[in-house]
Scaffold this active site. Structure first.
Site, PDB file in Angstrom:
ATOM      1  N   GLU A 202       0.971  -1.212  -0.022  1.00  9.19           N
ATOM      2  CA  GLU A 202      -0.096  -0.081   0.145  1.00  9.19           C
ATOM      3  C   GLU A 202       0.924   1.235   0.023  1.00  9.19           C
ATOM      4  OE1 GLU A 202      -3.152   2.213   2.796  1.00  9.19           O
ATOM      5  OE2 GLU A 202      -2.469   0.418   3.395  1.00  9.19           O
TER       6      GLU A 202
ATOM      7  N   CYS B 175      -3.704   8.020   2.661  1.00 13.32           N
ATOM      8  CA  CYS B 175      -4.284   7.440   1.577  1.00 13.32           C
ATOM      9  C   CYS B 175      -5.214   8.085   0.645  1.00 13.32           C
ATOM     10  CB  CYS B 175      -4.116   6.073   1.615  1.00 13.32           C
ATOM     11  SG  CYS B 175      -5.390   5.516   2.774  1.00 13.32           S
TER      12      CYS B 175
END
Length: 385
Positions: free
Chosen positions: A257, A291
């Site tokens: 990620e 994110c």
């Protein structure tokens, strides 16, 4: 073996096989509160020796955890969720000490993490296989699938929101029957350590979860270890490349990620006030290091100058304060509101001595009711009016 971090962060180090180590091979470092520049406590750093010990203990615990009935695993993870929700104020306080973010943000991250444990607990007894009809050309046969846990999962957490990443990564790995070795960020190890205590209190067997605060050397050993079956990593692209290169030697799968620079696209007919407000909020929440936080604007030339001016004004209006100021701010709002209305109950800080021992380090305000309030006055609550 557990110990409280709620009153004094003190010394924290690796948790290996249910025991907090009091010495490590990689030395120690002071943790500095980024909001006050004062020392929070001392972090004992894990090195390759501690990684090897944790992986060995996780490998040994795996057969029993894998064989445990799914409904029992589900109940343990549900208990983790319950205890996390009870201790959100404490987790938020520790997270604010180590990251310097506002207490409201820290509490929200704790709630998110607990919610993921509740969600993935529900999957623990629903990971089922399937039977597949044979091909018409086959006279007989039986095809079926059976999902199997990997074994020992290595998880490398980012510093910017470790308690949130715990919910995203640790919860599904445990629900599927894996054992987990977490490399906690050396810049933010305390909330992960407190989570580990909660997990043990919830009944998680000691060898199933290990927490190792450490730097690149510990992470490299975790990735390269032959008994680690999979790696999950959140962070930057340069580190991800190193992880992929190290993982190729054992051909283990890697889940990445990685960060980016998300943009808000602002067209000429957009609601400019909303676009500016949301972008400024994203840019300065966790310093924009999330994110789903937008940290750029791509603006149509017709409204570009207006947006630049409005964004500058919105950023100038922000105030840098002690991250715990929200507690005092809310009390101040109640005090001002009570001057032209009637305070029915509450309106003051909670007497912490009346709370359970695990919550006495929090910042609480008694439930408050105001009557005869002018409906035109600003709202009173934890969020800005």
């Amino acid at each position: 073996m557990t110990r409280s971090l709620s009153r004094d962060l003190g010394i924290t180090g690796p948790l290996v096989d249910g025991t907090w180590l009091d010495s490590t091979s990689a030395g120690s470092q002071d943790h500095v509160n980024p909001a006050t520049a004062r020392t929070n406590g001392t972090v004992l750093l894990a090195g390759p020796r501690e990684v090897d010990a944790a992986v060995a203990a996780a490998k040994q615990a795996f057969p029993e955890w894998r064989a445990m009935s799914p409904d029992r695993r589900r109940r343990i993870l549900q208990r983790v969720e319950e205890l996390m929700l009870q201790r959100v104020p404490e987790l938020g306080r520790i997270n604010t000490f180590e990251l310097g973010v506002p207490i409201r943000t820290s509490a929200a991250l704790g709630h998110l993490s607990a919610g993921w444990f509740g969600y993935y607990a529900g999957w623990a007894d629903k990971l089922e296989g399937a039977t597949i009809p044979p091909s018409p050309r086959m006279v007989s046969g039986l095809d079926y699938t059976v999902p199997e846990p990997y074994g020992v999962i290595g998880i490398i957490l980012t510093w910017k929101g470790p308690i949130m990443s715990v919910g995203m990564k640790v919860a599904p790995a445990l629900a599927a029957g894996n054992c987990v070795v977490v490399k906690a960020p050396d810049l933010a190890p305390f909330t992960v350590a407190r989570f580990a205590e909660i997990a043990l209190d919830a009944g998680l067997p000691p060898g199933v979860l290990h927490v190792l605060p450490g730097g690149p050397e510990a992470g490299d050993r975790l990735v390269r270890h032959p008994d680690v079956a999979k790696i999950s990593f959140t962070g930057g692209i340069p580190t991800a490349k190193k992880i992929l290169d190290a993982a190729r030697h054992t051909l283990k799968p890697v889940l990445l990620e990685l960060g980016g620079k998300t943009a808000n696209i602002v067209f000429a007919d957009a609601d400019l006030d909303e676009a500016v407000t949301e972008t400024v909020r994203s840019c300065f929440t966790l310093s924009g290091q999330g994110c789903n936080l937008t940290t750029r604007m791509l603006v149509h030339r017709e409204v570009y100058d207006r947006v630049v001016t409005a964004t500058g004004a919105a950023a100038t209006a922000l105030r840098v304060r002690d991250p715990f100021d929200q507690h005092e701010r809310t009390l101040g709002m109640v005090e001002r509101a009570a001057k032209d209305s009637r305070l029915v109950v509450g309106g003051h800080a909670t007497d912490l001595s009346t709370l359970p021992p695990g919550n006495r380090g929090g910042y609480f305000i008694d439930p408050t009711v105001l009557a005869d309030v002018d409906p035109r006055r600003p709202a009173v609550g934890p969020h800005p009016p």
